[in-house]
Design an enzyme around this catalytic site. Structure first.
Site, PDB file in Angstrom:
ATOM      1  N   LYS A  12       1.412   8.238  -4.089  1.00 61.74           N
ATOM      2  CA  LYS A  12       2.110   8.948  -3.049  1.00 61.74           C
ATOM      3  C   LYS A  12       2.665   8.005  -1.984  1.00 61.74           C
ATOM      4  CE  LYS A  12      -1.049  12.977  -3.110  1.00 61.74           C
ATOM      5  NZ  LYS A  12      -2.323  12.493  -3.708  1.00 61.74           N
ATOM      6  N   GLY A  13       2.008   6.843  -1.800  1.00 64.76           N
ATOM      7  CA  GLY A  13       2.264   5.994  -0.639  1.00 64.76           C
ATOM      8  C   GLY A  13       3.714   5.674  -0.347  1.00 64.76           C
ATOM      9  N   ASP A  72      -1.351  -5.217  -2.174  1.00 60.39           N
ATOM     10  CA  ASP A  72      -2.676  -5.650  -1.720  1.00 60.39           C
ATOM     11  C   ASP A  72      -3.250  -6.583  -2.792  1.00 60.39           C
ATOM     12  OD1 ASP A  72      -5.225  -5.895  -0.718  1.00 60.39           O
ATOM     13  OD2 ASP A  72      -5.731  -3.784  -0.804  1.00 60.39           O
ATOM     14  N   PHE A  98      -7.234  -3.287   6.411  1.00 59.92           N
ATOM     15  CA  PHE A  98      -6.845  -1.967   5.910  1.00 59.92           C
ATOM     16  C   PHE A  98      -5.951  -1.290   6.947  1.00 59.92           C
ATOM     17  CE2 PHE A  98      -7.086   2.417   4.613  1.00 59.92           C
ATOM     18  CZ  PHE A  98      -6.936   2.286   3.244  1.00 59.92           C
ATOM     19  N   VAL A  99      -4.759  -0.900   6.510  1.00 66.90           N
ATOM     20  CA  VAL A  99      -3.790  -0.299   7.431  1.00 66.90           C
ATOM     21  C   VAL A  99      -3.413   1.116   6.996  1.00 66.90           C
ATOM     22  CG1 VAL A  99      -2.805  -2.509   8.188  1.00 66.90           C
ATOM     23  CG2 VAL A  99      -1.856  -1.380   6.164  1.00 66.90           C
ATOM     24  N   GLU A 141       7.599   0.125  -3.420  1.00 67.39           N
ATOM     25  CA  GLU A 141       6.166   0.283  -3.101  1.00 67.39           C
ATOM     26  C   GLU A 141       5.937   0.189  -1.602  1.00 67.39           C
ATOM     27  OE1 GLU A 141       3.462   1.372  -3.562  1.00 67.39           O
ATOM     28  OE2 GLU A 141       2.262   0.496  -5.144  1.00 67.39           O
TER      29      GLU A 141
HETATM   30  P1  IMP Z   1      -3.057  -2.869  -4.984  1.00 70.38           P
HETATM   31  O1  IMP Z   1      -4.403  -3.327  -4.495  1.00 70.38           O
HETATM   32  O2  IMP Z   1      -1.988  -3.892  -4.656  1.00 70.38           O
HETATM   33  O3  IMP Z   1      -3.087  -2.496  -6.417  1.00 70.38           O
HETATM   34  O4  IMP Z   1      -2.720  -1.597  -4.126  1.00 70.38           O
HETATM   35  C1  IMP Z   1      -2.827  -0.321  -4.674  1.00 70.38           C
HETATM   36  C2  IMP Z   1      -2.515   0.762  -3.693  1.00 70.38           C
HETATM   37  O5  IMP Z   1      -3.580   0.820  -2.769  1.00 70.38           O
HETATM   38  C3  IMP Z   1      -1.270   0.595  -2.832  1.00 70.38           C
HETATM   39  O6  IMP Z   1      -0.096   1.036  -3.466  1.00 70.38           O
HETATM   40  C4  IMP Z   1      -1.625   1.500  -1.678  1.00 70.38           C
HETATM   41  O7  IMP Z   1      -1.315   2.849  -1.989  1.00 70.38           O
HETATM   42  C5  IMP Z   1      -3.117   1.332  -1.568  1.00 70.38           C
HETATM   43  N1  IMP Z   1      -3.456   0.377  -0.514  1.00 70.38           N
HETATM   44  C6  IMP Z   1      -3.609  -0.955  -0.588  1.00 70.38           C
HETATM   45  N2  IMP Z   1      -3.893  -1.482   0.617  1.00 70.38           N
HETATM   46  C7  IMP Z   1      -3.908  -0.439   1.480  1.00 70.38           C
HETATM   47  C8  IMP Z   1      -4.130  -0.326   2.907  1.00 70.38           C
HETATM   48  O8  IMP Z   1      -4.356  -1.299   3.648  1.00 70.38           O
HETATM   49  N3  IMP Z   1      -4.057   0.934   3.407  1.00 70.38           N
HETATM   50  C9  IMP Z   1      -3.795   2.040   2.667  1.00 70.38           C
HETATM   51  N4  IMP Z   1      -3.589   1.977   1.353  1.00 70.38           N
HETATM   52  C10 IMP Z   1      -3.624   0.743   0.765  1.00 70.38           C
END
Ligand code: IMP
Ligand code: MG
Length: 174
Positions: free
Chosen positions: A40-41, A100, A149-150, A96
């Site tokens: 959803k982000g 992270d 974490f944001v 995206e």
């Molecule tokens: P990844 O760790 O790069 O695979 O991130 C996966 C998903 O985790 C991202 O698309 C976001 O939806 C969520 N995410 C990662 N870091 C944050 C954060 O700091 N806040 C909120 N959601 C996050």
């Protein structure tokens, strides 16, 4: 957990999306571009970024869930909603909210490359620095942020705060 310091204001986000949109417009002029938002982000970034792209782009969405806790991703990704259309032979730009661990995008790139798009590139509003991640080329990037974490601008904590017009840090000091 509560909302802490504002890291990026709504004005800064808009200025950055204007630049990113101009770059995308330049790079894809004369091409047929399909934007793929990762739900959803990315729904907020998708809506705002796309309105800075001066091309007749098309839209599709994928919904994925990565297993893990509320604030840590595990790298195991599950597709909840796949694309509505074929992407073979198309210019595809994945949109995206944040990179992270990069594990979600690594999985998605692998999954979409198999479908033989003409080109496949990434746009992300936020990139967390200081994270050990697989090499990922983010062609259009917004802001580098510290590995905290944001929330806001599409990003949630436990399903909430996606509608904040800015990006803020979550404070875990009880
Ligand atoms: P990844 O760790 O790069 O695979 O991130 C996966 C998903 O985790 C991202 O698309 C976001 O939806 C969520 N995410 C990662 N870091 C944050 C954060 O700091 N806040 C909120 N959601 C996050
Ligand atoms: Mg999330």
């Amino acid at each position: 957990m509560e909302i802490g310091e504002v890291l990026i204001t709504a004005e800064d986000i808009d200025a950055k999306l204007t630049e990113m949109g101009a770059a995308i417009t330049r790079d894809y002029r004369g091409k047929d571009l399909l934007l793929i938002g990762i739900l959803k982000g990315a729904f907020v970034v998708m809506a705002d970024l796309s309105r800075h792209i001066d091309l007749p782009v098309e839209f599709d969405f994928m919904a994925v869930a990565s297993y893990g806790s509320a604030t840590k991703s595990s790298g195991v990704v599950r597709i909840l909603k796949d694309l509505d259309q074929e992407i073979a032979g198309r210019h595809v730009l994945i949109v995206e909210d944040i990179v992270d661990t990069g594990l979600t995008l690594q999985y998605l790139l692998k999954n979409l490359e198999v479908r033989k798009p003409e080109s496949l590139a990434l746009a992300a509003l936020l990139i967390k620095d200081g994270i050990d991640r697989p090499p990922l080329e983010v062609k259009y990037e917004g802001f580098h942020i510290p590995p905290k974490f944001v929330v806001g601008y599409g990003l949630d904590y436990d399903g909430k705060y996606r509608n904040l017009p800015y990006v803020a840090v979550m404070d875990d000091s009880e």
